[in-house]
Enzyme design. Structure first.
Site, PDB file in Angstrom:
ATOM      1  N   GLU A 184      -4.069 -10.135   4.208  1.00 36.39           N
ATOM      2  CA  GLU A 184      -3.391  -9.526   5.351  1.00 36.39           C
ATOM      3  C   GLU A 184      -2.189 -10.393   5.739  1.00 36.39           C
ATOM      4  O   GLU A 184      -2.093 -11.558   5.351  1.00 36.39           O
ATOM      5  CB  GLU A 184      -4.351  -9.468   6.551  1.00 36.39           C
ATOM      6  CG  GLU A 184      -5.583  -8.619   6.315  1.00 36.39           C
ATOM      7  CD  GLU A 184      -5.234  -7.174   6.007  1.00 36.39           C
ATOM      8  OE1 GLU A 184      -4.554  -6.543   6.821  1.00 36.39           O
ATOM      9  OE2 GLU A 184      -5.639  -6.678   4.947  1.00 36.39           O
ATOM     10  N   VAL A 202       0.826  -1.205   0.000  1.00 37.31           N
ATOM     11  CA  VAL A 202       0.000   0.000   0.000  1.00 37.31           C
ATOM     12  C   VAL A 202       0.864   1.261   0.000  1.00 37.31           C
ATOM     13  O   VAL A 202       0.629   2.197  -0.772  1.00 37.31           O
ATOM     14  CB  VAL A 202      -0.944  -0.032   1.230  1.00 37.31           C
ATOM     15  CG1 VAL A 202      -1.746   1.250   1.320  1.00 37.31           C
ATOM     16  CG2 VAL A 202      -1.880  -1.229   1.146  1.00 37.31           C
ATOM     17  N   ILE A 210     -12.589   2.528  -3.412  1.00 35.78           N
ATOM     18  CA  ILE A 210     -13.937   3.111  -3.494  1.00 35.78           C
ATOM     19  C   ILE A 210     -14.043   4.250  -2.475  1.00 35.78           C
ATOM     20  O   ILE A 210     -13.828   4.025  -1.288  1.00 35.78           O
ATOM     21  CB  ILE A 210     -15.019   2.053  -3.182  1.00 35.78           C
ATOM     22  CG1 ILE A 210     -14.899   0.862  -4.138  1.00 35.78           C
ATOM     23  CG2 ILE A 210     -16.401   2.678  -3.260  1.00 35.78           C
ATOM     24  CD1 ILE A 210     -15.844  -0.277  -3.820  1.00 35.78           C
ATOM     25  N   GLU A 250     -10.041   7.319   4.617  1.00 35.04           N
ATOM     26  CA  GLU A 250     -10.817   6.882   3.447  1.00 35.04           C
ATOM     27  C   GLU A 250     -10.379   5.498   2.960  1.00 35.04           C
ATOM     28  O   GLU A 250     -11.193   4.634   2.658  1.00 35.04           O
ATOM     29  CB  GLU A 250     -10.670   7.914   2.320  1.00 35.04           C
ATOM     30  CG  GLU A 250     -11.352   7.553   1.026  1.00 35.04           C
ATOM     31  CD  GLU A 250     -12.869   7.544   1.146  1.00 35.04           C
ATOM     32  OE1 GLU A 250     -13.448   8.625   1.284  1.00 35.04           O
ATOM     33  OE2 GLU A 250     -13.468   6.453   1.101  1.00 35.04           O
ATOM     34  N   LYS A 282     -13.916  -3.046   8.742  1.00 32.74           N
ATOM     35  CA  LYS A 282     -14.392  -2.044   7.775  1.00 32.74           C
ATOM     36  C   LYS A 282     -15.866  -1.732   8.017  1.00 32.74           C
ATOM     37  O   LYS A 282     -16.287  -0.578   7.944  1.00 32.74           O
ATOM     38  CB  LYS A 282     -14.161  -2.556   6.349  1.00 32.74           C
ATOM     39  CG  LYS A 282     -12.679  -2.703   6.003  1.00 32.74           C
ATOM     40  CD  LYS A 282     -12.474  -3.533   4.754  1.00 32.74           C
ATOM     41  CE  LYS A 282     -11.009  -3.685   4.409  1.00 32.74           C
ATOM     42  NZ  LYS A 282     -10.747  -4.692   3.379  1.00 32.74           N
ATOM     43  N   LYS A 339      -7.538  -0.196   8.888  1.00 34.96           N
ATOM     44  CA  LYS A 339      -8.919  -0.446   9.357  1.00 34.96           C
ATOM     45  C   LYS A 339      -8.966  -1.009  10.759  1.00 34.96           C
ATOM     46  O   LYS A 339      -9.854  -0.673  11.547  1.00 34.96           O
ATOM     47  CB  LYS A 339      -9.669  -1.352   8.371  1.00 34.96           C
ATOM     48  CG  LYS A 339      -8.947  -2.650   7.989  1.00 34.96           C
ATOM     49  CD  LYS A 339      -8.152  -2.508   6.715  1.00 34.96           C
ATOM     50  CE  LYS A 339      -7.118  -3.597   6.580  1.00 34.96           C
ATOM     51  NZ  LYS A 339      -7.027  -4.138   5.246  1.00 34.96           N
ATOM     52  N   GLY A 380     -10.870  -0.137  -0.065  1.00 34.83           N
ATOM     53  CA  GLY A 380      -9.780   0.187  -0.993  1.00 34.83           C
ATOM     54  C   GLY A 380     -10.023   1.437  -1.814  1.00 34.83           C
ATOM     55  O   GLY A 380     -10.111   2.540  -1.283  1.00 34.83           O
ATOM     56  N   GLY A 425      -4.556  -4.644  -2.902  1.00 32.51           N
ATOM     57  CA  GLY A 425      -3.420  -4.564  -3.818  1.00 32.51           C
ATOM     58  C   GLY A 425      -2.871  -3.162  -3.881  1.00 32.51           C
ATOM     59  O   GLY A 425      -3.358  -2.251  -3.221  1.00 32.51           O
ATOM     60  N   VAL A 427     -11.461   1.675   4.261  1.00 32.52           N
ATOM     61  CA  VAL A 427     -12.690   0.947   3.936  1.00 32.52           C
ATOM     62  C   VAL A 427     -12.844   0.804   2.429  1.00 32.52           C
ATOM     63  O   VAL A 427     -12.915   1.798   1.701  1.00 32.52           O
ATOM     64  CB  VAL A 427     -13.931   1.685   4.507  1.00 32.52           C
ATOM     65  CG1 VAL A 427     -15.193   0.908   4.197  1.00 32.52           C
ATOM     66  CG2 VAL A 427     -13.792   1.891   6.011  1.00 32.52           C
TER      67      VAL A 427
END
Ligand code: HSE
Length: 353
Positions: free
Chosen positions: A202, A26, A148, A141, A217, A117, A146, A314, A144
């Site tokens: 994870e 990430v 979206i 943001e 989430k 999260k 990814g 991802g 939760v």
């Protein structure tokens, strides 16, 4: 770029300085996006986002340039020494360095952006209170669903709507596994190994397959959607370990797809929060959300049904970069989880069993 005039004569604010803790999947994706879209971001914001420091114990070569950044092994030290306006926490985990980094950064008056999260689900209320006390923003943001932008959708886009329910596919690994089992008839373990190799799962994949990640989430989502207290323990949780290829084949025959859903619904008795495998009618939009993709359905009183679909795990799932942008654009006292909870008018249900 410094404060003052840019080359075209327009006023430019001073750069927004960012330090990134955690260069895993990430964190690396976030840095690559900030590097590759730097000009576009500057143009849109009227301000440059400048990465000044990064932190990771793993010094192995990255496939993006890191030479210009001050490199730390210790995230706490980075927070103590950096002059960054924003600390981006992408270490992961509800406790340990991730929690300490966020607490110290907020207490020191720095904005925090996190995709964590577990941390928000367990300590979001306290962190939001610290952020508000220090006049800074806690932005989550990317924690939760990814890619979206569901937090912004609920807080801003659909602010005028009374929500009846919010539900969806919130874990890319589980959706990848269920899709792979359905497409190929393979067993659960074989497809899980594939999802791990792709970097979706994870560090401890039981968080994914036992529904815990989805519950983290969902707990956050329910609080943002309904203003109820953020309470991970109030979520009923059941994962997908026991789902077999035979279950999936029978569901198919009956006209259903099996999906792991997180569901938050406003009922006469309060906000119901649950995570479990569901039989979704094959005609429903989310039945066709496959692989690592996530989907969110929001039912509002005026807007009716809104469906959002996007990559859930991802490298490219992160909107973390949106959040430093938001900290720059919005007032420091932006509405946080803490305030939302104080305004709660709905009762909270015990876990549904
Ligand atoms: N392990 C998580 C998932 C990563 O598969 O959805 C993104 O939160």
């Amino acid at each position: 770029m410094t404060a003052g005039q840019d080359g075209k004569g327009a006023r430019m604010a001073s750069p927004l300085k960012v330090a990134v803790a955690g260069l895993g999947t990430v964190g690396s994706g976030t840095i690559k996006l900030l590097q590759q879209n730097a000009d576009r971001l500057t143009e849109r914001l009227g301000r440059t986002i400048l990465i000044t420091a990064v932190c990771d114990k793993d010094h192995s070569p990255r496939d993006y340039p890191v030479d210009g950044y001050r490199w730390y092994d210790d995230a706490i030290r980075m927070v103590a020494e950096t002059d960054a306006d924003v600390i981006v926490e992408l270490i992961g985990g509800a406790e340990g360095p991730a929690r300490a980094v966020c607490e110290r950064a907020l207490a020191a008056g720095r904005h925090v952006v996190t995709a964590n999260k577990a941390l928000i689900a367990h300590h979001g209320m306290a962190l939001a209170a610290t952020a508000e006390a220090n006049g800074v923003t806690l932005a989550y943001e990317a924690a939760v669903a990814g890619g979206i932008p569901i937090i912004k959708t609920l807080r801003e886009g659909l602010i005028g709507n009374e929500r009846r329910q919010v539900f969806g596919i919130l874990n890319g690994t589980c959706n990848y596994i269920l899709t792979g089992m359905r497409d190929t008839g393979r067993e659960f373990e074989a497809v899980l190994a594939e999802a791990q190799a792709l970097g979706y799962a994870e560090a401890d994949p039981s968080f994914d397959v036992d529904g815990i990640d989805t519950a983290h989430k969902l707990a956050i989502l329910a609080t943002v959607a309904f203003g109820c207290t953020l309470d991970f323990k109030a979520v009923h949780v059941e994962g997908i370990r026991h789902v077999s290829p035979v279950d999936i084949a029978y569901a198919d025959e009956l006209g259903y797809r099996i999906k792991l859903l997180g569901i938050a619904a406003l009922t006469d008795r309060g906000v119901e929060r649950r995570v479990h495998p569901c039989m979704v009618p094959a005609g429903a939009q989310i039945a066709h959300v496959e692989g690592v993709f996530n989907a969110l359905v929001v039912d509002g009183d005026f807007v009716d049904t809104v469906v959002q679909v996007g990559r859930g795990a991802g490298e490219l799932d992160v909107l973390a970069v949106e959040d430093p942008v938001a900290t720059h654009q919005r007032d420091a006292q932006a509405l946080g989880l803490h305030l939302l909870a104080q305004r709660a008018r709905v009762r909270v249900l015990a876990p549904v069993v």
